[in-house]
Design a protein around this motif. Sequence first.
Motif, mmCIF file in Angstrom:
data_model
loop_
_atom_site.group_PDB
_atom_site.id
_atom_site.type_symbol
_atom_site.label_atom_id
_atom_site.label_comp_id
_atom_site.label_asym_id
_atom_site.label_seq_id
_atom_site.Cartn_x
_atom_site.Cartn_y
_atom_site.Cartn_z
ATOM 1 N N ASN A 161 23.981 27.845 -1.422
ATOM 2 C CA ASN A 161 22.588 27.714 -0.977
ATOM 3 C C ASN A 161 22.242 28.678 0.154
ATOM 4 O O ASN A 161 21.126 28.643 0.686
ATOM 5 N N SER A 194 37.466 26.681 0.360
ATOM 6 C CA SER A 194 36.943 25.609 -0.481
ATOM 7 C C SER A 194 36.222 26.212 -1.683
ATOM 8 O O SER A 194 35.565 27.260 -1.586
ATOM 9 N N TYR A 212 27.832 29.224 1.693
ATOM 10 C CA TYR A 212 27.768 28.327 0.551
ATOM 11 C C TYR A 212 26.753 28.886 -0.450
ATOM 12 O O TYR A 212 25.936 29.756 -0.109
ATOM 13 N N ASP A 228 40.691 19.693 -0.110
ATOM 14 C CA ASP A 228 39.494 20.433 -0.519
ATOM 15 C C ASP A 228 39.691 21.940 -0.389
ATOM 16 O O ASP A 228 39.048 22.713 -1.108
ATOM 17 N N HIS A 287 38.169 33.033 -5.915
ATOM 18 C CA HIS A 287 37.463 31.790 -5.607
ATOM 19 C C HIS A 287 38.481 30.775 -5.090
ATOM 20 O O HIS A 287 39.411 30.409 -5.800
ATOM 21 N N ARG A 335 33.662 25.113 -2.772
ATOM 22 C CA ARG A 335 32.234 24.977 -2.489
ATOM 23 C C ARG A 335 31.641 26.250 -1.889
ATOM 24 O O ARG A 335 30.431 26.405 -1.826
ATOM 25 N N GLU A 386 31.089 30.341 -2.120
ATOM 26 C CA GLU A 386 30.899 31.262 -3.234
ATOM 27 C C GLU A 386 32.163 32.065 -3.551
ATOM 28 O O GLU A 386 32.942 32.397 -2.654
#
Length: 440
Positions: free
Chosen positions: A408, A423, A406, A351, A381, A425, A427
């Motif tokens: 969220n 990861s 993350y 991951d 990224h 996942r 940003e």
Amino acid sequence: MKATLKAVLATSLLLAPAALATKIPIPIEGATLNVSVQVQTQVLINENGAPNGSDPSYDIYVRRTRLLANGDISQNFSYLLQIDNANFGKFGNFSGRAIVQDAWIGWAPTGITGGNVLYIDAGLLLIPISHHLLESTTNFITADVHTDEFRFPGNQFQGLRETGVQLRGWWLDKKIGFRGGVYEGYAPVNTPSTPVNTCSTNGGGCITPKRYPQFAGFVNFDIIGSEEGGWLYGAYKWGKDPIVSVGVSGIYQSQAVKTSLGNLANNRIASADVYINFPQTEAAELVVEAVGYLNGNGSGSSSTGKGFFIDAGYRFMFVAPYASFSYFATDDCSDLTLTAAQRTTCNNAVDVGNSRNFKAGLNFFFNKNLNHLNLEFQVNHGVSAFGPQSMTGAATNAGYFPALKYPNGTVVPASTTADLRTSLRVEAQKSFLAHWNVLF
């Protein structure tokens, strides 16, 4: 940030010196000595790079400080010695010191000039990973070298160099270039600590338990024109004739690395590349370079997968706009027979190995590739040599992990920050890089 860019550019224009290597006469008949100095200063702004993970970090450091001595000894021997103090002051860390980056002697039995030359090199050598990794650090399309698309797990190779013996040269009137040989590679002293392993007296826990060396080779086919005849390649040519070349490479070392499950695995890297230089006149040229990699470092490794990058730049007079995209995708664990605990370990490992990185910038040439300034915007990224995800708590790095988030807004847990920061996942992170290269 606009004021910073203007100040960097203005200072570069005012202080840019002439860039010429110095030839030093020596009292040895038939021998030559050239001495060069290379200084690359970088200004790096990383979004969310401060310890709180919400403010940018600002760094000014010397990416490369090099002293190079090279020359020939008669018409059959060449030599090179290079000292480098890499990343001095990066993240405010001045603990690094200069090392011997390159040191080799080359013997050419039939002579060092002509359309067909064969060298036997021995010493501290560049690993022939791909065409791109055999280019001069003064002459990339982008500001700096690409290292996110191929993987040496727990990279033990300073500056991607290794001690070894190799054949190098060019054939068929400089239509084929080549280099390759036998290198030290990974050794038991490099046995990783994650997963926890020790190298016992009977060889248990060691990588390379039979001490097999590393084998590597690269071949470049010049389809149109030629770029052979030197130690390194380069992106921009300032020439009149087009060049198109394709290259392939391979690296192999038996039982040299360990997977996330602690299993020994072979280290394997293969690459294929294309290089295009299309000049309209001496004042304008289009340069395109693309490299694809296959990385095999055992099942369940974040370093096993496929990667590539493509760079394109167009120089008009003294300025060259450019863009770049790079990619790495780890192989997943779906085809492996694992226990539930092993599958969790494997999934967590792969991951954090992916990359999706974009760069765009302007390259201002004051004296061709010898004195130039890059202004580069980046989106990082996943795994990246830039961005806050490249900052760690190590004593040789930033000394802290930025509190990344993350999408969220949830902060990556501090206990796993070192793993999960890369990861996809998490940003994507933006950076700005000003890179000033001077070689004289």
